[in-house]
Design a protein around this motif. Structure first.
Motif, mmCIF file in Angstrom:
data_model
loop_
_atom_site.group_PDB
_atom_site.id
_atom_site.type_symbol
_atom_site.label_atom_id
_atom_site.label_comp_id
_atom_site.label_asym_id
_atom_site.label_seq_id
_atom_site.Cartn_x
_atom_site.Cartn_y
_atom_site.Cartn_z
ATOM 1 N N ALA A 88 -29.614 -1.930 60.232
ATOM 2 C CA ALA A 88 -30.781 -1.874 61.114
ATOM 3 C C ALA A 88 -31.013 -0.460 61.619
ATOM 4 N N VAL A 89 -29.931 0.241 61.969
ATOM 5 C CA VAL A 89 -30.046 1.629 62.441
ATOM 6 C C VAL A 89 -30.631 2.511 61.346
ATOM 7 N N ASP A 90 -30.074 2.401 60.141
ATOM 8 C CA ASP A 90 -30.544 3.236 59.032
ATOM 9 C C ASP A 90 -31.991 2.926 58.671
ATOM 10 N N SER A 91 -32.356 1.646 58.702
ATOM 11 C CA SER A 91 -33.732 1.269 58.373
ATOM 12 C C SER A 91 -34.721 1.829 59.377
ATOM 13 N N ALA A 92 -34.367 1.768 60.662
ATOM 14 C CA ALA A 92 -35.240 2.312 61.699
ATOM 15 C C ALA A 92 -35.380 3.819 61.553
ATOM 16 N N ASP A 93 -34.257 4.506 61.311
ATOM 17 C CA ASP A 93 -34.297 5.962 61.143
ATOM 18 C C ASP A 93 -35.133 6.357 59.930
ATOM 19 N N ALA A 94 -34.973 5.614 58.828
ATOM 20 C CA ALA A 94 -35.716 5.925 57.605
ATOM 21 C C ALA A 94 -37.214 5.721 57.797
ATOM 22 N N LEU A 95 -37.598 4.645 58.492
ATOM 23 C CA LEU A 95 -39.018 4.389 58.743
ATOM 24 C C LEU A 95 -39.602 5.441 59.669
ATOM 25 N N PHE A 96 -38.833 5.808 60.698
ATOM 26 C CA PHE A 96 -39.292 6.847 61.622
ATOM 27 C C PHE A 96 -39.465 8.174 60.888
ATOM 28 N N GLU A 97 -38.499 8.529 60.052
ATOM 29 C CA GLU A 97 -38.588 9.782 59.293
ATOM 30 C C GLU A 97 -39.789 9.760 58.359
ATOM 31 N N LYS A 98 -40.070 8.586 57.786
ATOM 32 C CA LYS A 98 -41.205 8.439 56.868
ATOM 33 C C LYS A 98 -42.527 8.774 57.555
ATOM 34 N N VAL A 99 -42.779 8.156 58.721
ATOM 35 C CA VAL A 99 -44.070 8.376 59.379
ATOM 36 C C VAL A 99 -44.182 9.785 59.960
ATOM 37 N N THR A 100 -43.075 10.325 60.480
ATOM 38 C CA THR A 100 -43.141 11.691 61.021
ATOM 39 C C THR A 100 -43.380 12.709 59.910
ATOM 40 N N SER A 101 -42.826 12.465 58.736
ATOM 41 C CA SER A 101 -43.062 13.371 57.609
ATOM 42 C C SER A 101 -44.533 13.375 57.219
ATOM 43 N N TRP A 102 -45.171 12.196 57.288
ATOM 44 C CA TRP A 102 -46.593 12.125 56.969
ATOM 45 C C TRP A 102 -47.442 12.814 58.032
ATOM 46 N N VAL A 103 -47.037 12.740 59.283
ATOM 47 C CA VAL A 103 -47.756 13.472 60.333
ATOM 48 C C VAL A 103 -47.729 14.962 60.023
ATOM 49 N N ASP A 104 -46.559 15.485 59.687
ATOM 50 C CA ASP A 104 -46.449 16.910 59.346
ATOM 51 C C ASP A 104 -47.320 17.256 58.140
ATOM 52 N N ALA A 105 -47.296 16.391 57.124
ATOM 53 C CA ALA A 105 -48.056 16.662 55.898
ATOM 54 C C ALA A 105 -49.560 16.672 56.163
ATOM 55 N N PHE A 106 -50.045 15.671 56.928
ATOM 56 C CA PHE A 106 -51.481 15.601 57.190
ATOM 57 C C PHE A 106 -51.937 16.674 58.178
#
Length: 246
Positions: A88-106
């Protein structure tokens, strides 16, 4: 007059209406930038669901008796660390990293101001959430998804809109998106039981589940965790009826 369909007007994800009787399959039109209505709404739906998924995953990270939803997790009274549900910890971290990476990209692609994000970083790269407590984690994630939702029309017109859609909705084997995470962690703080799942009309796997309405998603959803099929409940409300006895 029949509307002329060109590569520029077709949904960039190559979506199509299914063939019906004597009518052949027809491509869906890109009505929101490069995406059709279904892809655009699915993308918005994923962004609305992500904060609640983070809340659910963080809530399942440790036994409920060990901490309050608003508190940071501490060690036990004897100094022993609180046992963690690492998945659960890893899944939450991975999802958070995913959306923050897209914020940086956009932000870079669309020339928007960079969003300041409090996160766990290594060598200036975001690895996951800094706060482990569920509610602060949810609120931090909501700031990020709200930024994406504010710019959703510009994102839909971006050349990377289809990749963004697929990444957050379906995801990949090593980085699942909203659909698979809903199947694992649910939309109301608990994982759906196997007995609550039904056979998928597309892939035939018993992986279809109902996501109940919530503060982030006022409408119920019926979707497959295996192939990502999503029921159109306005056209086929009977798909929801089959869960009422679950």
């Amino acid at each position: 007059m029949t509307e002329q369909v060109t590569d520029k007007t077709i949904c960039t994800r190559k979506c199509a209406w299914p063939a019906f009787e004597t009518e052949p399959s027809r491509p869906k039109i890109a009505t929101h930038g490069t995406l059709c209505d279904a892809c655009y709404l699915r993308m918005k739906e994923a962004l609305r669901l992500i904060p609640e998924l983070i809340l659910n995953m963080r809530s399942q990270a440790v036994p409920a008796s060990n901490f309050e939803l608003t508190e940071r997790v501490q060690g036990g009274g004897d100094g022993a660390p609180v046992p963690l549900n690492v998945g659960a910890v890893d899944s939450a971290d991975a999802l958070f990293e995913k959306v923050t990476s897209w914020v940086d990209a956009f932000a870079e692609e669309l020339k928007f101001p960079v969003l300041s994000i409090r996160a766990w970083t290594v060598n200036n790269e975001i690895q996951g959430l800094r706060a482990l407590a569920p509610i602060p984690a949810m609120e931090l994630t909501r700031q990020i998804t709200s930024w994406l939702l504010r710019h959703i029309d510009q994102i839909a017109a971006s050349p990377t809109a289809a990749t963004f859609h697929d990444d957050i909705w379906e995801g990949w084997e090593d980085s699942p998106g909203v659909v698979k995470l809903l199947g694992r962690y649910g939309s109301e703080g608990r994982k759906p039981k196997p007995s609550q799942k039904r056979e998928c009309p597309v892939c035939k796997k018993v992986e279809v589940f109902a996501a109940a309405p919530s503060s982030f998603n006022p409408e119920p959803m019926v979707l497959c965790a295996q192939c990502h099929w999503t029921a159109d409940l306005r056209e086929k409300p009977e798909y929801l009826e089959m869960f009422k006895s679950a």
